[in-house]
Design a protein around this motif. Sequence first.
Motif, mmCIF file in Angstrom:
data_model
loop_
_atom_site.group_PDB
_atom_site.id
_atom_site.type_symbol
_atom_site.label_atom_id
_atom_site.label_comp_id
_atom_site.label_asym_id
_atom_site.label_seq_id
_atom_site.Cartn_x
_atom_site.Cartn_y
_atom_site.Cartn_z
ATOM 1 N N SER A 112 0.883 -1.235 -0.014
ATOM 2 C CA SER A 112 -0.040 0.136 -0.014
ATOM 3 C C SER A 112 1.077 1.272 0.016
ATOM 4 C CB SER A 112 -0.925 -0.083 1.127
ATOM 5 O OG SER A 112 -1.774 1.322 1.467
ATOM 6 N N ASP A 119 -2.579 4.672 5.407
ATOM 7 C CA ASP A 119 -2.199 3.361 5.826
ATOM 8 C C ASP A 119 -0.719 3.408 6.543
ATOM 9 O OD1 ASP A 119 -4.455 2.565 4.679
ATOM 10 O OD2 ASP A 119 -3.375 1.567 3.053
ATOM 11 N N PRO A 121 -6.226 2.902 -1.285
ATOM 12 C CA PRO A 121 -5.815 2.238 0.115
ATOM 13 C C PRO A 121 -5.861 0.658 -0.048
ATOM 14 C CG PRO A 121 -8.241 2.957 -0.004
ATOM 15 C CD PRO A 121 -7.408 3.316 -1.268
ATOM 16 N N LEU A 122 -5.490 0.248 1.057
ATOM 17 C CA LEU A 122 -5.231 -1.431 1.162
ATOM 18 C C LEU A 122 -6.377 -2.102 0.735
ATOM 19 C CD1 LEU A 122 -3.091 -3.425 1.924
ATOM 20 C CD2 LEU A 122 -4.294 -3.417 4.222
ATOM 21 N N CYS A 149 1.729 -3.068 4.906
ATOM 22 C CA CYS A 149 1.035 -1.862 5.100
ATOM 23 C C CYS A 149 1.657 -1.247 6.481
ATOM 24 C CB CYS A 149 -0.484 -1.887 5.487
ATOM 25 S SG CYS A 149 -1.387 -3.096 6.604
ATOM 26 N N VAL A 195 -3.555 0.794 9.932
ATOM 27 C CA VAL A 195 -4.691 -0.146 9.436
ATOM 28 C C VAL A 195 -5.175 -0.934 10.520
ATOM 29 C CG1 VAL A 195 -5.065 -1.778 7.643
ATOM 30 C CG2 VAL A 195 -3.416 0.145 7.247
ATOM 31 N N ALA A 203 -10.005 -3.842 8.628
ATOM 32 C CA ALA A 203 -9.638 -3.436 7.334
ATOM 33 C C ALA A 203 -8.674 -4.617 6.528
ATOM 34 C CB ALA A 203 -8.902 -2.256 7.076
#
Length: 464
Positions: A303, A308, A381-382, A403, A407, A411
């Motif tokens: 990511s 993040d 984003p992730l 990441c 996070v 998620a």
Amino acid sequence: MVKGKHAGGTTQRNGLTRADAPTVLGETRLVNARTRLVGEREGALADFIVAVVRSWRRVRRVARRWWKALAAVVTPLGWGIAVTVIIAFLLGYGLGWLELVAVGWAGLLVMVAAVLFLIGRTSHDATLSVPVNRVVAGESAVGQLTVTNPTRRLLPGTRIEVPVGEGLADFQVPTLSPSGRYEDLFTVPALHRGVIPVGPVRAIRADPIGLVRRERVWDEQIELFVHPRTISVPSMSTGFVRDLEGNPTRDLTSSDVSFHALREYMPGDELRSIHWKSTAKTGQYMVRQFEETRRSHLMIALSLADEDYAGDEDFEMAVSVVGSLGVRAIRDARTLSVVASESTPDFARRRLLAVKNIAAVTGTRLLDDLSRIDRSETALPLADLARVAADSIAGISLAFVVCGATVPVTALRHAARQFPVGVEVIAVICDPDIVPSVRRAGELTVLTIGYLEDLQQSMARVSA
């Protein structure tokens, strides 16, 4: 579709507390130059405002380029003298002040004399070299400058400058005889990961006072790759899938396509494995042995979204994790795909759902590409990264998602659900302020590391 947002306070994550973590999953609100100007508005007025700003930026770029060309010749001192001369003439002739008129003419003569020093050209030849143009962050590289006199006459001394990243290496070359040569070494500090441009070499002609200067620039420029720091991690036995089209291994089985040898029959062997011709010759039941063939497609997703990560430290650790895992997979001859978040252009209407592919042909190519990447506030984003990567890369058997510290596990679970059933997903959270751990969250394995060296022990536990 639910849009992501940040919640204030703290988020509890399996006993871990992190402030200001994103708690709502899904596609987050696009933030780029267009949204800063007109938000989510559509229509002719919004398009007109965007067009005006884009045109103004183009005009500003052209003006900046012309100004840069002029500023490359006239020094700040030269601009000061020019302004002084203009003011002296205006006030001197306007007020009848003869002293100011004299100052103006004296300054003008000095400027004309300075320009005369720029007449002619530099006849030197300069060569730049960096013998080792790939180093690890924290090390230093050595560059070499070579200046020669290709003419048959004596060349006076000159000043040579070599830009090194945002710095400058300055050399005073002495007078060179015909076919003369001057060599000097300089050090390039490589404290942080990135790509440092070295060069191009430029020879400087300037007046003694320093009002104007003229440069002769050679085209040669060298890129110094500062690779992320990597460590050796254990070979990953997880993620292999038995496949008749895979690569042979040292594990023996009774049914496959890669024949290994014959052995005597043992209770429990399948009758279809008996080799009847050998059995007839030896008088004992003989069965076939095969080398088990397996395949493994490993994917590493990094990511690049600002949201993040808590800061530069955990981002640099994440890049090092990707480099360490990727180099290990390349050494193990495993099929490898490395992807990172793609950023949305400034004036795009919607978020760009795409990933950037990082070359994973060799370890050097992989680390070269990792030297260039950086975070972005418009990067995927992730969760979106995992969804796009899972859709664009086929045949994944093992996926790493890497990441930073902001996070939450929720998620990560959402990102893991984007991959097809049967794909083993391992999330690596880089958090310099936490104790390393390995835990399971449903079908997801979560590794939390505080130092890069923690990755060795964590991967050993996962492989075991």
